[in-house]
Scaffold this motif. Structure first.
Motif, mmCIF file in Angstrom:
data_model
loop_
_atom_site.group_PDB
_atom_site.id
_atom_site.type_symbol
_atom_site.label_atom_id
_atom_site.label_comp_id
_atom_site.label_asym_id
_atom_site.label_seq_id
_atom_site.Cartn_x
_atom_site.Cartn_y
_atom_site.Cartn_z
ATOM 1 N N LYS B 28 96.717 -20.276 -53.001
ATOM 2 C CA LYS B 28 95.884 -19.229 -52.407
ATOM 3 C C LYS B 28 95.425 -19.620 -51.009
ATOM 4 C CE LYS B 28 94.282 -18.046 -56.934
ATOM 5 N NZ LYS B 28 93.368 -18.704 -57.880
ATOM 6 N N ALA B 29 95.061 -20.865 -50.843
ATOM 7 C CA ALA B 29 94.571 -21.305 -49.536
ATOM 8 C C ALA B 29 95.630 -21.086 -48.452
ATOM 9 C CB ALA B 29 94.192 -22.779 -49.592
ATOM 10 N N LEU B 30 96.878 -21.371 -48.811
ATOM 11 C CA LEU B 30 97.926 -21.255 -47.800
ATOM 12 C C LEU B 30 98.386 -19.822 -47.595
ATOM 13 C CD1 LEU B 30 100.042 -24.442 -48.487
ATOM 14 C CD2 LEU B 30 98.356 -24.020 -46.707
ATOM 15 N N SER B 31 98.394 -19.053 -48.683
ATOM 16 C CA SER B 31 98.813 -17.666 -48.524
ATOM 17 C C SER B 31 97.735 -16.887 -47.790
ATOM 18 C CB SER B 31 99.105 -17.035 -49.878
ATOM 19 O OG SER B 31 97.913 -16.872 -50.596
ATOM 20 N N GLY B 32 96.519 -17.376 -47.849
ATOM 21 C CA GLY B 32 95.463 -16.770 -47.046
ATOM 22 C C GLY B 32 94.908 -15.481 -47.602
ATOM 23 N N SER B 33 95.440 -15.069 -48.742
ATOM 24 C CA SER B 33 95.067 -13.731 -49.204
ATOM 25 C C SER B 33 93.710 -13.704 -49.931
ATOM 26 C CB SER B 33 96.151 -13.188 -50.129
ATOM 27 O OG SER B 33 96.402 -14.119 -51.161
ATOM 28 N N VAL B 44 93.089 -27.823 -47.394
ATOM 29 C CA VAL B 44 94.465 -27.641 -47.861
ATOM 30 C C VAL B 44 95.416 -27.537 -46.670
ATOM 31 C CG1 VAL B 44 96.026 -26.115 -49.099
ATOM 32 C CG2 VAL B 44 93.726 -26.555 -49.996
ATOM 33 N N ARG B 45 94.994 -26.775 -45.676
ATOM 34 C CA ARG B 45 95.862 -26.616 -44.499
ATOM 35 C C ARG B 45 96.128 -27.945 -43.824
ATOM 36 N NH1 ARG B 45 93.772 -21.113 -41.577
ATOM 37 N NH2 ARG B 45 94.846 -19.670 -42.980
ATOM 38 N N ALA B 46 95.055 -28.733 -43.730
ATOM 39 C CA ALA B 46 95.215 -30.041 -43.084
ATOM 40 C C ALA B 46 96.212 -30.890 -43.853
ATOM 41 C CB ALA B 46 93.860 -30.738 -42.993
ATOM 42 N N ALA B 59 111.960 -20.599 -54.159
ATOM 43 C CA ALA B 59 110.922 -20.527 -55.191
ATOM 44 C C ALA B 59 109.937 -19.401 -54.888
ATOM 45 C CB ALA B 59 110.184 -21.856 -55.285
ATOM 46 N N GLN B 60 109.574 -19.281 -53.632
ATOM 47 C CA GLN B 60 108.669 -18.198 -53.259
ATOM 48 C C GLN B 60 109.256 -16.835 -53.608
ATOM 49 O OE1 GLN B 60 107.896 -19.056 -49.036
ATOM 50 N NE2 GLN B 60 105.722 -19.224 -49.578
ATOM 51 N N SER B 61 110.510 -16.673 -53.272
ATOM 52 C CA SER B 61 111.154 -15.391 -53.536
ATOM 53 C C SER B 61 111.189 -15.096 -55.028
ATOM 54 C CB SER B 61 112.577 -15.385 -52.989
ATOM 55 O OG SER B 61 112.559 -15.242 -51.588
ATOM 56 N N PHE B 62 111.548 -16.113 -55.770
ATOM 57 C CA PHE B 62 111.663 -15.924 -57.211
ATOM 58 C C PHE B 62 110.307 -15.555 -57.814
ATOM 59 C CE2 PHE B 62 111.868 -18.006 -61.514
ATOM 60 C CZ PHE B 62 112.576 -16.966 -62.096
ATOM 61 N N ALA B 63 109.296 -16.260 -57.367
ATOM 62 C CA ALA B 63 107.971 -16.025 -57.933
ATOM 63 C C ALA B 63 107.386 -14.700 -57.460
ATOM 64 C CB ALA B 63 107.038 -17.171 -57.572
ATOM 65 N N SER B 64 107.608 -14.380 -56.208
ATOM 66 C CA SER B 64 106.967 -13.189 -55.652
ATOM 67 C C SER B 64 107.799 -11.933 -55.835
ATOM 68 C CB SER B 64 106.713 -13.392 -54.158
ATOM 69 O OG SER B 64 107.949 -13.430 -53.462
ATOM 70 N N GLY B 65 109.096 -12.098 -56.060
ATOM 71 C CA GLY B 65 109.962 -10.933 -56.201
ATOM 72 C C GLY B 65 110.436 -10.372 -54.874
ATOM 73 N N ARG B 66 110.044 -11.008 -53.795
ATOM 74 C CA ARG B 66 110.513 -10.532 -52.486
ATOM 75 C C ARG B 66 111.582 -11.470 -51.950
ATOM 76 N NH1 ARG B 66 105.467 -10.957 -50.148
ATOM 77 N NH2 ARG B 66 104.732 -11.183 -52.288
ATOM 78 N N SER B 67 112.706 -10.916 -51.582
ATOM 79 C CA SER B 67 113.861 -11.739 -51.198
ATOM 80 C C SER B 67 113.863 -12.084 -49.718
ATOM 81 C CB SER B 67 115.152 -10.988 -51.516
ATOM 82 O OG SER B 67 115.188 -9.770 -50.795
ATOM 83 N N ARG B 68 113.015 -11.438 -48.948
ATOM 84 C CA ARG B 68 113.059 -11.573 -47.486
ATOM 85 C C ARG B 68 114.464 -11.289 -46.967
ATOM 86 N NH1 ARG B 68 109.942 -16.828 -45.499
ATOM 87 N NH2 ARG B 68 109.432 -17.575 -47.566
ATOM 88 N N THR B 69 115.098 -10.375 -47.614
ATOM 89 C CA THR B 69 116.430 -9.945 -47.193
ATOM 90 C C THR B 69 116.458 -8.420 -47.143
ATOM 91 O OG1 THR B 69 117.479 -11.872 -48.219
ATOM 92 C CG2 THR B 69 118.881 -9.961 -47.807
#
Lengths: 335, 335
Positions: B28-33, B44-46, B59-69
């Motif tokens: 969550k810290a890195l996604s900033g949401s 966390v950022r540091a 892994a991000q794509s798989f977990a989030s469902g977004r392929s960035r394609t």
DNA sequence: CTGAAAGCGCTTACAG
DNA sequence: CTGAAAGCGCTTACAG
């Protein structure tokens, strides 16, 4: 009725259940790799077909570690001649179900390049294609930054063991010369672009070589200056005014050839009856209206170059070193 | 020392450990949401920075469902005018860290189209861009096959609620006319391409409209036939031979304008002093040597069109319907 | 605001 | 040849 939204609700586990096998068996049966009894394989395939199973690419990528994405690093992709290379690469990759992630920039600017390299690494690309803006410059190799295959197109690399794809400008000169010779021409002149251009030098080398093999020498001095139509006209004017006896002209590119053609038309010189003209680039090939072709030309096949370079990342790796793509003769009315 | 191969050994769990938080908090810290205390976020950022953490895109794509394609469906991508649209789209997507999966083919051939649709669905694309080969044809909408945004570029769609991006040919005609008017021209003729072409019709409409607003009528008949340079020359010859009093010509494209220019040059008519010429396409803009420009022209900005259309899939969705990209005037020596 | 836990849907050693 | 199990490295409700 097929799933209209392609939401992919059918999972491999569903297929396995229907086929009466385990998940892992179903996976192997469909991937086709491991030893599986023919009967099982067929049963699983039938189930998959019946359920319209389409594996989730995201899950496959995550599990297998292959992203089915190729990174492309372009050096000013909007350049006239880089475009067909990029288009060729993108289309070939698409045909192989590979996505393309393009980072455009100045390959010589290291700060931005480093950023691109890092981002492409994080995207887990399966391979990288570096596309230059011609063969004039040598690109600093980035191969060592990647664990996946890297190929270079339309630029040389400064690492000998890199896989590099270049147009064959020498062959272009040879093809032009051989074509004119085959038409019975023997008094052949050469009008071309700037002396410092590598393309100018290589095309001239191939041209001289092919003539030499036939025991022929170029007539008149080689006139070198700009790539444009105005220079073509000026050079042709000089050539004609010099009184050189000429029955063919090899022009370094199509713009020069069109300028030469303008002069011939203006002076009532018949092309190709009095003088045959041939250019390089197949510039007219990208024009809308194909039936207005005026020139015979040598096409460097840049789109094919992009395709070959992209393909080199997918199948078996080609040998290290420079690979030259063969140009083709495009017959027009000027020879 | 940075990881030279980018093998991405640093995982989010490593970052979490170093920062002294849980995996989910680190995420969550890195996604900033989500709501996270500023202190935690910074810690966390540091840690992420220090470890050079780069999230695994797979892994991000798989977990989030977004392929960035983003999927791209082209109708003969090698067309002269489709290429800049595709290049623009691919480059914009690359800038936004989106990969492109291109399926080229004949959008009108349903069997192959259906196959492409199925494959793009399975790839879990985040959006689809359909690129046509101009505005002459209407593409059958495929929007309903996808749960993700679909946009159309360089072609109309047969579904009203689709998001469509087209060049503005009417504006091109208007811009040409207004430019000639601003130069003080009042006796303006029009030489253009085939009558059945929509581009011909729209450019002429815009041209007449702009002239009309200034109380001016085109001089001579509008001559319509081919898009090529030979027709430009022939039409200009006819126009001059008809004795029409003319001080400017709006040519339907640059090829026609170049043909017209040839005739003027041959007859000793000064361009632009005696007659001003303007074309459309900025054809010379793709030529190598920029200092050989001969024409003023209207650029349809097809690359920008591709960029806009691609961008429409990423940010907030534009309103349904047709969006026209503004052409730009490119000043040259012919006006 | 933070964390433990489930889950994304496959692939792939490993054991049988 | 087949199956149970672990694992790929994140994200995301859910509970606290």
């Amino acid at each position: 009725m097929l799933d209209p939204m392609g939401s992919g609700q059918v999972r491999l586990s569903d297929v396995a259940a229907v086929a009466g096998v385990s998940l892992s068996t179903a996976s192997k049966a469909l991937s086709g790799s491991t030893r599986i009894s023919l009967a099982t394989r067929e049963r699983v395939r039938a189930a998959a077909t019946r359920l319209d199973f389409r594996p989730d690419a995201l899950a496959q990528s995550f599990a297998s570690g292959r992203s089915r994405t190729i990174g492309v690093l372009t050096h000013r992709a909007t350049n006239t001649f880089s475009q067909p290379v990029l288009i060729g690469a993108v289309l070939l990759l698409g045909e192989q179900d590979q996505a393309t992630l393009v980072h455009d920039g100045d390959v010589a600017v290291h700060r931005r390049l480093g950023q691109s390299v890092r981002e492409l690494q994080a995207r887990r690309i399966d391979g990288l294609l570096v596309i230059g803006d011609g063969h004039e410059q040598v690109t600093a190799s980035v191969t060592h930054h990647f664990a996946v295959p890297v190929s270079y197109a339309f630029t040389a690399s400064d690492a000998e063991e890199d896989v590099v794809f270049l147009p064959d400008n020498e062959a272009a000169g040879r093809i032009a010369a051989e074509h004119l010779l085959s038409r019975g021409r023997r008094r052949i002149a050469h009008l071309t672009g700037p002396r410092q251009s590598l393309a100018v030098q290589l095309r001239e080398t191939g041209f001289r070589e092919a003539l030499g093999s036939a025991g022929v020498h170029p007539v008149g001095p080689v006139l070198r200056s700009h790539w444009g139509r105005p220079w073509g006209a000026e050079a042709m004017t000089r050539l004609l005014d010099s009184g050189t006896d000429v029955d063919a002209v090899f022009c370094g590119n199509d713009h020069i050839a069109l300028g030469a053609l303008d002069v011939c038309t203006r002076r009532g010189i018949s092309v190709p009856d009095d003088i045959a003209l041939i250019g390089v680039d197949n510039w007219e090939g990208v024009v809308v209206d194909q039936n207005i072709r005026q020139l015979t030309t040598v096409d460097l096949e840049l789109m094919a170059l992009g395709r070959r370079a992209a393909a080199s990342l997918l199948g078996e790796r080609p040998t290290p070193g420079q690979h030259r793509s063969p140009p083709t003769l495009v017959q027009g009315p000027s020879t």
